[in-house]
Design a protein around this motif. Structure first.
Motif, PDB file in Angstrom:
ATOM      1  N   MET A   1       0.828  -1.193   0.000  1.00 10.73           N
ATOM      2  CA  MET A   1       0.000   0.000   0.000  1.00 10.73           C
ATOM      3  C   MET A   1       0.872   1.256   0.000  1.00 10.73           C
ATOM      4  SD  MET A   1      -2.924   1.408  -0.071  1.00 10.73           S
ATOM      5  CE  MET A   1      -4.265   0.382   0.395  1.00 10.73           C
ATOM      6  N   GLN A   2       1.949   1.208   0.761  1.00 13.00           N
ATOM      7  CA  GLN A   2       2.838   2.365   0.836  1.00 13.00           C
ATOM      8  C   GLN A   2       3.411   2.705  -0.546  1.00 13.00           C
ATOM      9  OE1 GLN A   2       3.007   4.175   3.524  1.00 13.00           O
ATOM     10  NE2 GLN A   2       4.447   5.633   2.712  1.00 13.00           N
ATOM     11  N   ASP A   3       3.751   1.674  -1.321  1.00 14.81           N
ATOM     12  CA  ASP A   3       4.270   1.898  -2.671  1.00 14.81           C
ATOM     13  C   ASP A   3       3.242   2.594  -3.549  1.00 14.81           C
ATOM     14  OD1 ASP A   3       6.706   0.777  -2.096  1.00 14.81           O
ATOM     15  OD2 ASP A   3       6.251  -1.153  -3.026  1.00 14.81           O
ATOM     16  N   LEU A   4       1.997   2.174  -3.435  1.00 14.67           N
ATOM     17  CA  LEU A   4       0.942   2.796  -4.237  1.00 14.67           C
ATOM     18  C   LEU A   4       0.752   4.257  -3.862  1.00 14.67           C
ATOM     19  CD1 LEU A   4      -1.717  -0.051  -4.315  1.00 14.67           C
ATOM     20  CD2 LEU A   4      -0.258   0.717  -6.194  1.00 14.67           C
ATOM     21  N   LEU A   5       0.771   4.543  -2.568  1.00 16.50           N
ATOM     22  CA  LEU A   5       0.627   5.926  -2.125  1.00 16.50           C
ATOM     23  C   LEU A   5       1.797   6.780  -2.607  1.00 16.50           C
ATOM     24  CD1 LEU A   5      -0.682   5.316   1.498  1.00 16.50           C
ATOM     25  CD2 LEU A   5      -2.003   6.070  -0.494  1.00 16.50           C
ATOM     26  N   HIS A   6       2.993   6.207  -2.589  1.00 19.54           N
ATOM     27  CA  HIS A   6       4.177   6.902  -3.091  1.00 19.54           C
ATOM     28  C   HIS A   6       4.026   7.200  -4.589  1.00 19.54           C
ATOM     29  CE1 HIS A   6       8.391   7.867  -3.748  1.00 19.54           C
ATOM     30  NE2 HIS A   6       8.421   6.947  -4.687  1.00 19.54           N
ATOM     31  N   ASP A   7       3.553   6.208  -5.344  1.00 17.43           N
ATOM     32  CA  ASP A   7       3.358   6.382  -6.781  1.00 17.43           C
ATOM     33  C   ASP A   7       2.319   7.459  -7.066  1.00 17.43           C
ATOM     34  OD1 ASP A   7       5.134   4.304  -7.006  1.00 17.43           O
ATOM     35  OD2 ASP A   7       3.644   2.841  -7.703  1.00 17.43           O
ATOM     36  N   ILE A   8       1.228   7.423  -6.320  1.00 15.47           N
ATOM     37  CA  ILE A   8       0.174   8.423  -6.505  1.00 15.47           C
ATOM     38  C   ILE A   8       0.714   9.817  -6.242  1.00 15.47           C
ATOM     39  CG2 ILE A   8      -1.993   9.298  -5.532  1.00 15.47           C
ATOM     40  CD1 ILE A   8      -2.764   6.298  -5.144  1.00 15.47           C
ATOM     41  N   LYS A   9       1.510   9.965  -5.186  1.00 16.60           N
ATOM     42  CA  LYS A   9       2.081  11.268  -4.859  1.00 16.60           C
ATOM     43  C   LYS A   9       2.973  11.764  -5.998  1.00 16.60           C
ATOM     44  CE  LYS A   9       4.858  13.676  -1.446  1.00 16.60           C
ATOM     45  NZ  LYS A   9       5.703  13.595  -0.275  1.00 16.60           N
ATOM     46  N   LYS A  10       3.825  10.901  -6.542  1.00 17.47           N
ATOM     47  CA  LYS A  10       4.709  11.297  -7.643  1.00 17.47           C
ATOM     48  C   LYS A  10       3.907  11.657  -8.890  1.00 17.47           C
ATOM     49  CE  LYS A  10       9.200   9.761  -6.690  1.00 17.47           C
ATOM     50  NZ  LYS A  10      10.433  10.008  -7.321  1.00 17.47           N
ATOM     51  N   LEU A  11       2.878  10.883  -9.185  1.00 19.55           N
ATOM     52  CA  LEU A  11       2.060  11.165 -10.360  1.00 19.55           C
ATOM     53  C   LEU A  11       1.258  12.457 -10.187  1.00 19.55           C
ATOM     54  CD1 LEU A  11       0.914   7.543 -11.185  1.00 19.55           C
ATOM     55  CD2 LEU A  11       2.488   8.966 -12.532  1.00 19.55           C
ATOM     56  N   GLU A  12       0.794  12.715  -8.972  1.00 18.57           N
ATOM     57  CA  GLU A  12       0.097  13.979  -8.708  1.00 18.57           C
ATOM     58  C   GLU A  12       1.039  15.168  -8.888  1.00 18.57           C
ATOM     59  OE1 GLU A  12      -1.596  13.408  -4.803  1.00 18.57           O
ATOM     60  OE2 GLU A  12      -3.461  12.625  -5.647  1.00 18.57           O
ATOM     61  N   GLU A  13       2.299  15.000  -8.471  1.00 19.10           N
ATOM     62  CA  GLU A  13       3.292  16.061  -8.657  1.00 19.10           C
ATOM     63  C   GLU A  13       3.521  16.313 -10.145  1.00 19.10           C
ATOM     64  OE1 GLU A  13       7.969  17.030  -7.605  1.00 19.10           O
ATOM     65  OE2 GLU A  13       7.012  15.301  -6.671  1.00 19.10           O
TER      66      GLU A  13
END
Length: 77
Positions: A1-13
């Motif tokens: 789950m942490q990886d997905l949240l990290h990916d979402i944050k990078k994609l939002e940026e």
């Protein structure tokens, strides 16, 4: 789950920088925001590719063959 949240944050940026780039007529700002978005996306791709490469190194031969087949790099014989 942490990886997905990290990916979402990078994609939002990356999305944020692309929105900024599309909303300005200043070519310097536009180019800077596009460059930042490309860096964010490239970083995410690189991270995920390392994970895939490490998985494939440790995977049994059948799984490695399947990965190659999915990528289209190698035909089943």
């Amino acid at each position: 789950m942490q990886d997905l949240l990290h990916d979402i944050k990078k994609l939002e940026e990356a999305k944020h920088h692309l929105i900024l780039a599309s909303g300005t007529t200043n070519k310097i700002t536009t180019q800077a925001d596009i460059t930042k978005a490309v860096i964010c996306i490239s970083s995410l791709i690189e991270e995920k590719q390392k994970i895939v490469d490490e998985f494939e190194k440790q995977a049994p031969k059948g799984i490695q063959d399947l990965c190659n087949h999915i990528r289209g790099e190698k035909l089943w014989v």
